[in-house]
Design a protein around this motif. Structure first.
Motif, PDB file in Angstrom:
ATOM      1  N   ASP A 121      17.305 -23.044  28.478  1.00 35.64           N
ATOM      2  CA  ASP A 121      17.219 -23.444  27.067  1.00 35.64           C
ATOM      3  C   ASP A 121      15.783 -23.556  26.561  1.00 35.64           C
ATOM      4  O   ASP A 121      15.487 -24.360  25.673  1.00 35.64           O
ATOM      5  N   SER A 122      14.891 -22.735  27.107  1.00 31.60           N
ATOM      6  CA  SER A 122      13.508 -22.712  26.612  1.00 31.60           C
ATOM      7  C   SER A 122      13.223 -21.429  25.831  1.00 31.60           C
ATOM      8  O   SER A 122      12.071 -21.070  25.609  1.00 31.60           O
ATOM      9  N   HIS A 123      14.262 -20.734  25.400  1.00 31.27           N
ATOM     10  CA  HIS A 123      14.110 -19.481  24.660  1.00 31.27           C
ATOM     11  C   HIS A 123      13.708 -19.742  23.212  1.00 31.27           C
ATOM     12  O   HIS A 123      13.830 -20.847  22.689  1.00 31.27           O
ATOM     13  N   ASN A 124      13.272 -18.687  22.536  1.00 32.89           N
ATOM     14  CA  ASN A 124      12.811 -18.811  21.153  1.00 32.89           C
ATOM     15  C   ASN A 124      12.945 -17.481  20.426  1.00 32.89           C
ATOM     16  O   ASN A 124      12.719 -16.423  21.004  1.00 32.89           O
ATOM     17  N   ARG A 125      13.309 -17.552  19.152  1.00 32.10           N
ATOM     18  CA  ARG A 125      13.295 -16.400  18.252  1.00 32.10           C
ATOM     19  C   ARG A 125      12.620 -16.849  16.953  1.00 32.10           C
ATOM     20  O   ARG A 125      12.947 -17.897  16.401  1.00 32.10           O
ATOM     21  N   SER A 126      11.703 -16.027  16.453  1.00 26.52           N
ATOM     22  CA  SER A 126      11.011 -16.349  15.206  1.00 26.52           C
ATOM     23  C   SER A 126      10.915 -15.115  14.339  1.00 26.52           C
ATOM     24  O   SER A 126      10.631 -14.015  14.841  1.00 26.52           O
ATOM     25  N   ARG A 127      11.131 -15.319  13.035  1.00 28.08           N
ATOM     26  CA  ARG A 127      10.936 -14.258  12.048  1.00 28.08           C
ATOM     27  C   ARG A 127      10.271 -14.882  10.821  1.00 28.08           C
ATOM     28  O   ARG A 127      10.733 -15.885  10.307  1.00 28.08           O
ATOM     29  N   VAL A 128       9.188 -14.277  10.381  1.00 30.59           N
ATOM     30  CA  VAL A 128       8.445 -14.788   9.230  1.00 30.59           C
ATOM     31  C   VAL A 128       8.086 -13.610   8.329  1.00 30.59           C
ATOM     32  O   VAL A 128       7.639 -12.563   8.819  1.00 30.59           O
ATOM     33  N   GLY A 129       8.283 -13.777   7.047  1.00 31.07           N
ATOM     34  CA  GLY A 129       7.868 -12.772   6.079  1.00 31.07           C
ATOM     35  C   GLY A 129       7.217 -13.432   4.870  1.00 31.07           C
ATOM     36  O   GLY A 129       7.717 -14.444   4.370  1.00 31.07           O
ATOM     37  N   THR A 130       6.101 -12.871   4.406  1.00 38.83           N
ATOM     38  CA  THR A 130       5.357 -13.461   3.290  1.00 38.83           C
ATOM     39  C   THR A 130       4.884 -12.353   2.356  1.00 38.83           C
ATOM     40  O   THR A 130       4.443 -11.283   2.807  1.00 38.83           O
ATOM     41  N   LEU A 131       4.963 -12.609   1.069  1.00 40.76           N
ATOM     42  CA  LEU A 131       4.449 -11.693   0.059  1.00 40.76           C
ATOM     43  C   LEU A 131       3.616 -12.498  -0.929  1.00 40.76           C
ATOM     44  O   LEU A 131       4.068 -13.533  -1.435  1.00 40.76           O
ATOM     45  N   GLY A 132       2.386 -12.028  -1.192  1.00 41.45           N
ATOM     46  CA  GLY A 132       1.508 -12.739  -2.119  1.00 41.45           C
ATOM     47  C   GLY A 132       0.812 -11.779  -3.052  1.00 41.45           C
ATOM     48  O   GLY A 132       0.616 -10.597  -2.747  1.00 41.45           O
ATOM     49  N   VAL A 133       0.407 -12.273  -4.207  1.00 42.75           N
ATOM     50  CA  VAL A 133      -0.309 -11.457  -5.190  1.00 42.75           C
ATOM     51  C   VAL A 133      -1.344 -12.338  -5.883  1.00 42.75           C
ATOM     52  O   VAL A 133      -1.099 -13.534  -6.121  1.00 42.75           O
ATOM     53  N   SER A 134      -2.495 -11.770  -6.171  1.00 40.58           N
ATOM     54  CA  SER A 134      -3.574 -12.516  -6.841  1.00 40.58           C
ATOM     55  C   SER A 134      -4.231 -11.674  -7.920  1.00 40.58           C
ATOM     56  O   SER A 134      -4.313 -10.447  -7.813  1.00 40.58           O
ATOM     57  N   TRP A 135      -4.666 -12.374  -8.938  1.00 45.32           N
ATOM     58  CA  TRP A 135      -5.550 -11.807  -9.945  1.00 45.32           C
ATOM     59  C   TRP A 135      -6.937 -12.354  -9.674  1.00 45.32           C
ATOM     60  O   TRP A 135      -7.139 -13.571  -9.595  1.00 45.32           O
ATOM     61  N   VAL A 136      -7.919 -11.462  -9.495  1.00 44.01           N
ATOM     62  CA  VAL A 136      -9.274 -11.856  -9.119  1.00 44.01           C
ATOM     63  C   VAL A 136     -10.231 -11.421 -10.222  1.00 44.01           C
ATOM     64  O   VAL A 136     -10.254 -10.253 -10.621  1.00 44.01           O
ATOM     65  N   GLY A 137     -10.985 -12.398 -10.715  1.00 44.50           N
ATOM     66  CA  GLY A 137     -11.964 -12.113 -11.750  1.00 44.50           C
ATOM     67  C   GLY A 137     -13.359 -12.494 -11.320  1.00 44.50           C
ATOM     68  O   GLY A 137     -13.598 -12.896 -10.181  1.00 44.50           O
ATOM     69  N   SER A 138     -14.292 -12.392 -12.253  1.00 46.13           N
ATOM     70  CA  SER A 138     -15.689 -12.686 -11.931  1.00 46.13           C
ATOM     71  C   SER A 138     -15.927 -14.175 -11.711  1.00 46.13           C
ATOM     72  O   SER A 138     -16.921 -14.560 -11.108  1.00 46.13           O
ATOM     73  N   LYS A 139     -15.010 -15.027 -12.192  1.00 48.22           N
ATOM     74  CA  LYS A 139     -15.210 -16.472 -12.084  1.00 48.22           C
ATOM     75  C   LYS A 139     -14.097 -17.161 -11.305  1.00 48.22           C
ATOM     76  O   LYS A 139     -13.887 -18.357 -11.438  1.00 48.22           O
ATOM     77  N   GLY A 140     -13.377 -16.402 -10.475  1.00 49.71           N
ATOM     78  CA  GLY A 140     -12.373 -17.040  -9.657  1.00 49.71           C
ATOM     79  C   GLY A 140     -11.150 -16.171  -9.462  1.00 49.71           C
ATOM     80  O   GLY A 140     -11.189 -14.947  -9.640  1.00 49.71           O
ATOM     81  N   TYR A 141     -10.049 -16.822  -9.111  1.00 49.41           N
ATOM     82  CA  TYR A 141      -8.816 -16.095  -8.847  1.00 49.41           C
ATOM     83  C   TYR A 141      -7.627 -16.993  -9.165  1.00 49.41           C
ATOM     84  O   TYR A 141      -7.731 -18.230  -9.253  1.00 49.41           O
ATOM     85  N   LEU A 142      -6.456 -16.379  -9.304  1.00 50.53           N
ATOM     86  CA  LEU A 142      -5.194 -17.087  -9.465  1.00 50.53           C
ATOM     87  C   LEU A 142      -4.131 -16.271  -8.747  1.00 50.53           C
ATOM     88  O   LEU A 142      -3.959 -15.079  -9.025  1.00 50.53           O
ATOM     89  N   GLY A 143      -3.427 -16.907  -7.795  1.00 52.35           N
ATOM     90  CA  GLY A 143      -2.458 -16.168  -6.995  1.00 52.35           C
ATOM     91  C   GLY A 143      -1.225 -16.982  -6.672  1.00 52.35           C
ATOM     92  O   GLY A 143      -1.182 -18.199  -6.845  1.00 52.35           O
ATOM     93  N   ALA A 144      -0.206 -16.275  -6.189  1.00 49.85           N
ATOM     94  CA  ALA A 144       1.055 -16.907  -5.803  1.00 49.85           C
ATOM     95  C   ALA A 144       1.601 -16.187  -4.580  1.00 49.85           C
ATOM     96  O   ALA A 144       1.301 -15.006  -4.339  1.00 49.85           O
ATOM     97  N   SER A 145       2.432 -16.901  -3.807  1.00 52.82           N
ATOM     98  CA  SER A 145       3.054 -16.290  -2.633  1.00 52.82           C
ATOM     99  C   SER A 145       4.412 -16.910  -2.394  1.00 52.82           C
ATOM    100  O   SER A 145       4.709 -18.023  -2.846  1.00 52.82           O
ATOM    101  N   TYR A 146       5.239 -16.148  -1.664  1.00 46.68           N
ATOM    102  CA  TYR A 146       6.563 -16.628  -1.260  1.00 46.68           C
ATOM    103  C   TYR A 146       6.741 -16.273   0.209  1.00 46.68           C
ATOM    104  O   TYR A 146       6.440 -15.154   0.638  1.00 46.68           O
ATOM    105  N   SER A 147       7.231 -17.241   0.985  1.00 41.96           N
ATOM    106  CA  SER A 147       7.373 -17.050   2.426  1.00 41.96           C
ATOM    107  C   SER A 147       8.737 -17.545   2.886  1.00 41.96           C
ATOM    108  O   SER A 147       9.226 -18.573   2.408  1.00 41.96           O
ATOM    109  N   VAL A 148       9.332 -16.829   3.826  1.00 39.54           N
ATOM    110  CA  VAL A 148      10.591 -17.225   4.449  1.00 39.54           C
ATOM    111  C   VAL A 148      10.386 -17.222   5.958  1.00 39.54           C
ATOM    112  O   VAL A 148       9.827 -16.262   6.522  1.00 39.54           O
ATOM    113  N   ARG A 149      10.838 -18.286   6.589  1.00 38.43           N
ATOM    114  CA  ARG A 149      10.681 -18.431   8.030  1.00 38.43           C
ATOM    115  C   ARG A 149      12.028 -18.774   8.650  1.00 38.43           C
ATOM    116  O   ARG A 149      12.762 -19.608   8.115  1.00 38.43           O
ATOM    117  N   ARG A 150      12.344 -18.166   9.776  1.00 35.36           N
ATOM    118  CA  ARG A 150      13.582 -18.456  10.495  1.00 35.36           C
ATOM    119  C   ARG A 150      13.264 -18.615  11.972  1.00 35.36           C
ATOM    120  O   ARG A 150      12.674 -17.720  12.582  1.00 35.36           O
TER     121      ARG A 150
END
Length: 863
Positions: free
Chosen positions: A225-254
């Motif tokens: 009973d020391s077995h393990n299964r992992s699945r992770v997926g993430t998608l992110g997007v950002s807008w990058v300008g001369s004075k900074g950035y603004l971004g968002a992401s979504y992640s699912v983990r099992r």
């Protein structure tokens, strides 16, 4: 629209920042910032203390995948492992809620602090770096983490545009101990001049890991009973300008992983520590049957078991009997099925106003679900009839794969930081944070539970609640010549309502006490509210360009966590019963650390000594042990932890280095509260063994007289309330001392090798407590002869098991090469080369062995 009001203002500010970033009175330049910068938990960079640590993500590609095990080789850090699926860091003897885990500078919204079998919902295999921060900067993130804050930084939200059209990385690895196969990678794409898209993922599959040997009826060379299964997926997007950035992401983990060492003798038992009529002078408190967390010390009835299955006949844990009970390993045991979903929004606005360096905004929302699933097995008492065995077998088969216990949480975190730099020698930040985490845990109803209105009795492990916290924080840094002063503070306000089932409570309230026809007592359902204030200061003195001294002093206050206040019942994973204490007070600590850091051409060194002094230190005390089943309740005392950690390295050349390292921590508990029992009385009326004796015929009998002068028996003499002192003791599960030597060598431009030996010493400074129980009739006989009643409690010692030391030898070989526009790295690492039997003292399962010899082969590519 905006359903959670606390998110509206930061979200509006972030939308406004897009316009400010895009339209600052002049057109945007055609070239924007590029690179691989990630959010840091060290806001000022540069001036680090000896105990601060930044670990490159590359190093985690060949380390264990779970967080605690991945960090366990760092000085001052140990792991609290739970099989192959979960582990949490133990830092300077502290763990759980005292060690804050962050993801990109924001809270990891999960239930990992609740129990060691709950995996941290963040991955080191996907990390670009992991930061271990101590001292004053920890107040930016938590009120009570002087031991350390761990920040796992990844690239899920791009902060800058990639160099060229795309950049990314991929890693593949195999190991021999668990036949692990892990694949992870990520890519960042540039879209136009201002947009970046990030995608990353992880697949990991590991079987039961191999051990030098474990005796479970027969000698096995793997841990069931020391077995393990992992699945992770993430998608992110950002807008990058001369004075900074603004971004968002979504992640699912099992995650799906086994729970080693489960004792099925626990399945059909329950444990009480309260009575609805502990004080006969008060109305019964029947609501405790529905919501037992509402009990206080006056309801305490000391642990007693129902449905016992013979735990007391189990063998003691030992290397010949690791679990202390017969363990059925013919098929898999119970396992965890965990799902975590997370949404993040993050942005920075640089130089918005004169004197303001940047404004940083962070929003996060996460949902967490965790089932502990039945394995289809059952326990049978010796001599049980064939009919009962058949019925139990059918019931267990029906339950296989269904949840035994369920954990749910849903939380949001909003955070704003304003960074300023009035002068070159003065910089700082201040901000606010709001966190709301709603969670609950319960056992799944089974046949045999009470029916009708009170069907929920004793099934709620953790009642449905919302932990709301609003914080204000600040950190300032001042520099004068070779001195640097950091000062920080954090004020936190908590509201902790429990979401009661009022209908269920009202059904209890209408029941009348048959003796006095009075309603049962009504519970106090008001939410718990409390404030905490923590403050800290750090002085860094650069004595020479190569030597830096640092001194940190802090006062930390910690509000008790819901687990410590309200958890009540069976804990399947740790084979125990755990009980919260709703009367816990705010925990306070005064903390001191002195550090020295040296960095020269030939030598480098880091040395830290520290002390943590606690008032109202919250910890789980063993209050009963039946066989190998523990019952624990949270209590408070004073505590003191002292420690030293450090490393000294010598460079034979820039490519050749040897390092001596080690750490030691000791913990003491003192000033523990006395156990209070009942009021004791001594009978003042003489007794006689002569059956024909009549005191009225005895002219010398010592009568007492009432107001009218009439003879009456004298009332018993009160001897006060029985109290039992809890002696001072070692803190439980404190990690043992370590001392090690590491050799590192680079040669032929592309090759590197390492060899590391660590001696982990035995831990003989273990914690002792007492099992408080009522005396048996035979034990009360001597009291009766003395005419004493009410002296009903007695004690039995409960001792923490000692742990043996071991030798750990690791070796590594790596080859790096750049081909075209990509960097390649091949690595071969061998852990526990001596194939030692390793048992971790500070684990909740100290009798479960760690992996034996393990060869890890990895391939890493980055472009």
């Amino acid at each position: 629209m905006c359903s959670q009001r606390f998110l509206c203002l930061p979200f509006a500010l972030m939308l406004g920042s897009v316009y400010a970033l895009a339209d600052d009175g002049q057109s945007l330049p055609s070239v924007t910032a590029t690179g691989k910068r990630q959010t840091s938990a060290l806001p000022f960079g540069g001036k680090q203390k000896a105990s601060d640590k930044i670990i490159a993500g590359e190093k985690f590609q060949s380390r264990p995948a779970t967080l605690g095990d991945a960090l366990a080789g760092e000085t001052g850090v140990h792991s609290n492992p739970f099989g192959g699926g979960a582990s949490a860091p133990v830092i300077r003897g502290q763990e759980g809620v005292r060690v804050k885990i962050l993801q990109n500078g924001s809270d990891v919204v999960d239930m990992s602090a609740l129990s060691p079998d709950h995996a941290v919902a963040a991955d080191t295999l996907l990390a670009q770096k992991v930061e271990l921060v101590r001292g004053t900067p920890t107040l930016l993130y938590a009120a009570a983490s002087p031991a350390g804050v761990v920040n796992i930084a990844d690239r899920r939200i791009p902060e800058q545009l990639p160099q060229g059209k795309a950049e990314g990385e991929a890693a593949l690895r195999f190991d021999t101990a668990a036949r692990e196969k892990a694949l992870n990678g990520g890519v960042t794409l540039g879209l136009g001049k201002h947009f970046a898209v990030r995608a990353e993922g992880l697949l990991r599959r590991a079987e039961n890991y191999r051990v030098p040997g474990i005796k479970l009826g027969e000698t096995l060379h793997y841990l069931p009973d020391s077995h393990n299964r992992s699945r992770v997926g993430t998608l992110g997007v950002s807008w990058v300008g001369s004075k900074g950035y603004l971004g968002a992401s979504y992640s699912v983990r099992r995650d799906q992983y086994g729970l080693p060492g489960h004792n099925h003798m626990l399945d059909a038992t329950s444990m009480h520590i309260f009575s609805t009529a502990a004080d006969p002078s008060r109305p019964q408190r029947m609501y405790l049957n529905v919501y037992p967390h509402l009990m206080d010390d006056s309801d305490l009835a000391y642990a007693h078991e129902h449905g016992g299955m013979g735990h007391e006949h189990n063998a003691k844990h030992s290397h010949d009997s690791p679990y202390g009970h017969n363990h059925d390993h013919s098929s898999g045991g119970p396992w965890v099925d965990m799902t975590a979903k997370r949404w993040d929004v993050r942005g920075e606005w640089h130089k918005p106003l004169a004197g303001i360096d940047k404004i940083k905004l962070t929003l996060a929302h996460a949902q967490y679900h965790h089932d502990e699933l039945h394995d289809g097995k059952f326990y049978v008492s010796p001599g049980e009839s064939a009919g009962i065995v058949e019925r139990l077998a059918k019931e267990a088969a029906r339950l296989k794969g269904t949840p035994e216990s369920i954990f749910n949480s849903k939380g949001s975190n909003a955070r704003i930081e304003v960074h300023h730099r009035p002068t070159n020698n003065w910089q700082g930040l201040f901000g606010a944070q709001y966190t709301a985490l709603r969670g609950k845990a319960e056992l799944t109803p089974r046949s045999g539970f009470p029916a009708g209105a009170l069907a929920s009795w004793r099934r709620r492990l953790l009642p449905d609640h919302t932990d709301r916290r609003f914080s204000l924080f600040g950190l300032e840094q001042f520099r004068y010549k070779n001195l640097t002063l950091e000062a920080g503070a954090r004020w936190e306000k908590q509201s902790l309502p429990v979401h009661y089932d009022k209908q269920l409570l009202s059904l209890d309230a209408v029941v009348r006490d048959s003796a006095n026809n009075k309603p049962h007592a009504a519970p106090d359902l008001r939410p718990r509210k409390e404030n905490a204030l923590s403050y800290s200061g750090t002085l860094l003195w650069d004595i020479t360009p190569a030597n830096r001294l640092s001194f940190t002093a802090s006062h930390n206050e910690r509000i008790p966590a819901p687990m410590e206040l309200y958890y009540h019942g069976k804990h399947l994973a740790t084979n125990s019963y755990e009980f919260g204490n709703s009367q816990l007070k705010k925990e306070r600590s005064n903390n001191f650390e002195l550090g020295w850091k040296h960095d020269s051409e030939k030598w480098d060194a880091k040395l830290s000594v520290y002390q943590n002094r606690f008032r109202n230190y919250i910890h789980g005390e063993n209050i009963r042990k039946i066989g190998n089943i523990h019952t624990r309740r949270y209590i408070q005392s004073q505590a003191r932890f002292n420690g030293i950690e450090g490393e000294v390295g010598y460079h034979f050349s820039p490519e050749h280095k040897i390092t001596l390292f080690g750490d030691l921590v000791r913990g003491k508990l003192f000033g523990l509260p006395d156990v209070r029992g009942r009021e004791m009385f001594r009978d003042t009326n003489p007794k006689s063994d002569d059956e024909d004796y009549d005191p009225y015929d005895d002219p010398d009998y010592p009568w007492c007289y009432d107001e009218e002068g009439l003879e009456q028996f004298c009332p018993p003499e009160s001897l006060g309330v029985q109290t039992i002192a809890r002696p001072n003791r070692n803190a439980p599960r404190v990690p043992p001392a370590r001392l090690g030597l590491r050799w590192e060598k680079s040669f032929r431009d592309n090759w590197s090798a390492s060899l590391e030996y660590t001696r982990v010493f035995a831990q003989n400074k273990v914690s002792d407590s007492y099992f408080i129980r009522e005396k048996t009739s035979d034990e009360k006989e001597s009291d009766e002869k003395e005419g004493i009643s009410g002296r009903d409690l007695t004690t039995e010692p409960i001792s923490e098991d000692k742990s043996r030391g071991y030798h750990l030898l690791n070796a590594g070989l790596a080859y790096k090469k750049r081909i075209g526009g990509a960097d390649y790295r091949l690595s071969l690492d061998v852990y526990n080369l001596l194939n030692q039997k390793v048992y971790v003292h500070h684990s909740h399962l100290p009798y479960v062995p760690r992996p034996g010899r393990n060869v890890v082969f990895g391939v890493n590519v980055s472009f």
